[in-house]
Each structure stands twice: as structure tokens, then as C-alpha cells.
Design a protein around this motif. Structure first.
Motif, PDB file in Angstrom:
ATOM      1  N   ARG A   9       4.436   7.569  -6.962  1.00 31.68           N
ATOM      2  CA  ARG A   9       3.619   6.957  -5.924  1.00 31.68           C
ATOM      3  C   ARG A   9       2.197   7.523  -5.962  1.00 31.68           C
ATOM      4  N   TRP A  10       2.090   8.831  -6.066  1.00 30.89           N
ATOM      5  CA  TRP A  10       0.782   9.484  -6.126  1.00 30.89           C
ATOM      6  C   TRP A  10       0.000   9.034  -7.354  1.00 30.89           C
ATOM      7  N   LEU A  69      -6.793  12.820  -3.764  1.00 32.20           N
ATOM      8  CA  LEU A  69      -6.759  11.892  -4.900  1.00 32.20           C
ATOM      9  C   LEU A  69      -8.013  12.046  -5.763  1.00 32.20           C
ATOM     10  N   ASP A 104      -1.142   7.427   5.041  1.00 38.32           N
ATOM     11  CA  ASP A 104      -1.151   8.891   5.143  1.00 38.32           C
ATOM     12  C   ASP A 104      -1.641   9.564   3.870  1.00 38.32           C
ATOM     13  N   CYS A 105      -2.144   8.774   2.945  1.00 34.04           N
ATOM     14  CA  CYS A 105      -2.622   9.327   1.666  1.00 34.04           C
ATOM     15  C   CYS A 105      -3.990   9.979   1.858  1.00 34.04           C
ATOM     16  N   SER A 106      -4.171  11.158   1.275  1.00 37.19           N
ATOM     17  CA  SER A 106      -5.452  11.864   1.355  1.00 37.19           C
ATOM     18  C   SER A 106      -6.377  11.398   0.242  1.00 37.19           C
ATOM     19  N   PRO A 113       7.932  10.206  -5.021  1.00 36.02           N
ATOM     20  CA  PRO A 113       6.621  10.739  -4.612  1.00 36.02           C
ATOM     21  C   PRO A 113       5.622  10.924  -5.752  1.00 36.02           C
ATOM     22  N   VAL A 145      -4.370   2.335  -0.684  1.00 32.31           N
ATOM     23  CA  VAL A 145      -3.399   3.429  -0.725  1.00 32.31           C
ATOM     24  C   VAL A 145      -2.685   3.509   0.623  1.00 32.31           C
ATOM     25  N   GLY A 146      -1.627   4.343   0.675  1.00 24.88           N
ATOM     26  CA  GLY A 146      -0.864   4.490   1.899  1.00 24.88           C
ATOM     27  C   GLY A 146      -1.683   5.071   3.034  1.00 24.88           C
ATOM     28  N   TRP A 173      -1.331   5.559  -6.820  1.00 26.35           N
ATOM     29  CA  TRP A 173      -2.492   5.595  -5.937  1.00 26.35           C
ATOM     30  C   TRP A 173      -3.734   6.072  -6.675  1.00 26.35           C
ATOM     31  N   ARG A 195       0.819  -1.217   0.000  1.00 29.65           N
ATOM     32  CA  ARG A 195       0.000   0.000   0.000  1.00 29.65           C
ATOM     33  C   ARG A 195       0.847   1.259   0.000  1.00 29.65           C
ATOM     34  N   GLU A 196       1.986   1.213   0.678  1.00 29.71           N
ATOM     35  CA  GLU A 196       2.763   2.434   0.892  1.00 29.71           C
ATOM     36  C   GLU A 196       3.603   2.840  -0.318  1.00 29.71           C
TER      37      GLU A 196
END
Length: 227
Positions: free
Chosen positions: A34-35, A71, A65-67, A31, A62-63, A38, A24-25
Motif C-alpha cells: 500500500r505504501w 512519502l 491517514d497517509c503522511s 501495508p 492517497v489514504g 502511494w 485511495r485507501e
């Protein structure tokens, strides 16, 4: 037979390992990549689902701490020039064709997924009344419209997935009550029941009316016990 108990823990271990293997992370990615990954994961889950996808469901891919909101905002922007969009309905998100293409899709006669089942005008008004007055009994619905709401109408709305059984009414006979479902919100593109048409306007137009139901009028018999 003696070997069966030993096999079961083994399968549980494999399943647990599969859960750990899902990354997930994505900490090995830069970065921006990764985004982007996600975003694609979230869109894939929403696209594959036949019902609105909740925040809790999306958070599983998703991670930590992901918003999710950020997204979704990026996905909405990315789809701005597409014939479909990402909309918030029934407590989740779902892909929907933009309204201006409705006539085109209808003209194509292509089979579509989801959406609202075809209802008669009276069935639609009964459904709206359930939305406003739920939990509500069939007898109370009949009083609201000043005409009988038949078992067939209730069955049609239940069959379409728009209403379900609510708590038993505390009145004599304890008749069934009816409430709307999440599918009702999804099918009609509503986030909450607050998105229903203005009730006073419908009452002013004479489409529905809420009569005062006195206690003695609610002596219902098993005739209201439909399902």
C-alpha cells in the motif's frame, strides 16, 4: 430537446460514480505494498505536472491517514542516486534536474520544460526589486533604480509569467502595482520570497537602491497605468 434535461443528471451520476471507484485507501493491499503504491501515485502526479504540486493535490490520491511528508522523504531517498531530485518550491513539490548536470543538458541542446525565461541583466534586477518591494508601481521601480523602468520591461516580465498585477496603489491616480507570481518562485527554485538574495548585499553593491518616496513624489498620472 425534451430528452436533454434527463440526460444531464445521468452524466452527473456517472461522474460521481467514477469518483467513488477511485480507491485511495487501498485497504485490500498489505501495508508495505500500500505504501509503495502511494509513493508511485505521488511521484506520477509530480512527474506529470508542469508546476509544483501542492500537499492538497497529493492528498487526493492517497489514504486519508497517509503522511505526505513521509512519502516525500522516501521518494527523495529513492532518487538519491538519480540525475534528478524532488525539491520543495513555491509551496509544493517538483522534479528538478540536479545542478551538476546543467552543463550536460545545455551541451546536448535538447529541448527542456519549465525553467526561467532568458532575461537581460536589468530585467532580472527589476524582477528582484518587485520581489523585495511588492506591491510596487512602475514609477516606484524607476525611483529605486534611478532610471526609467519602461513599459516594455514590465511587459516582458508579465509575458514570462514572473509578475502580475497587484492592488491599485492608494496614491493619486491609483496606478497599477506589480507582484511576483508562483511561477516566479518555481522557475527560480525558491520555496518563499525569503529565499531571495540578501537585499542589503545588493544595495551595498549598488545594484538596487530604495529611495525614500515622499507623498508629493507619488502624484502619478495615467502614464503609470500600463495594463
Amino acid at each position: 430537446m425534451a430528452g436533454s434535461p434527463a440526460a444531464r443528471p445521468s452524466r452527473r451520476k456517472v461522474n460521481a460514480a467514477d469518483g467513488r471507484l477511485y480507491d485511495r485507501e487501498l485497504e485490500d493491499l498489505p501495508p508495505e505494498m500500500r505504501w509503495r503504491e502511494w509513493m508511485m501515485r505521488v511521484e506520477a502526479v509530480i512527474f506529470a505536472s508542469t508546476e509544483p504540486v501542492s500537499r492538497e493535490t497529493l492528498a487526493r490520491v492517497v489514504g486519508k491517514d497517509c503522511s505526505i511528508d513521509l512519502l516525500i522523504d522516501d521518494l527523495i531517498e529513492e532518487l538519491r542516486d538519480r540525475p534528478y531530485e524532488l525539491v520543495s518550491v513555491a509551496g509544493g513539490w517538483q522534479h528538478r534536474t540536479r545542478p551538476r548536470f546543467a552543463e550536460t543538458i545545455q551541451a546536448s541542446s535538447a529541448p527542456t520544460r519549465g525553467g526561467a525565461a532568458a532575461l537581460s541583466e536589468f530585467e532580472a534586477m527589476v524582477l528582484v526589486a518587485v520581489g523585495y518591494f511588492q506591491p510596487v508601481t512602475r514609477s516606484e521601480l524607476s525611483k529605486i533604480f534611478g532610471r526609467e523602468v519602461s513599459r516594455d520591461i514590465i511587459a516582458a516580465l508579465r509575458g514570462a509569467g514572473f509578475i502580475g498585477s497587484g492592488p491599485r496603489s492608494p496614491t493619486p491616480g491609483a496606478p497599477y502595482t506589480y507582484v511576483t507570481t508562483l511561477h516566479f518562485l518555481s522557475a527560480f527554485g525558491m520555496e518563499t520570497l525569503g529565499d531571495l538574495p540578501d537585499r542589503e548585499a545588493l544595495e551595498d553593491a549598488g545594484l538596487i537602491r530604495r529611495k525614500t518616496i515622499e507623498p508629493e513624489e507619488k502624484n502619478l498620472t495615467s502614464d503609470d497605468d500600463d495594463f
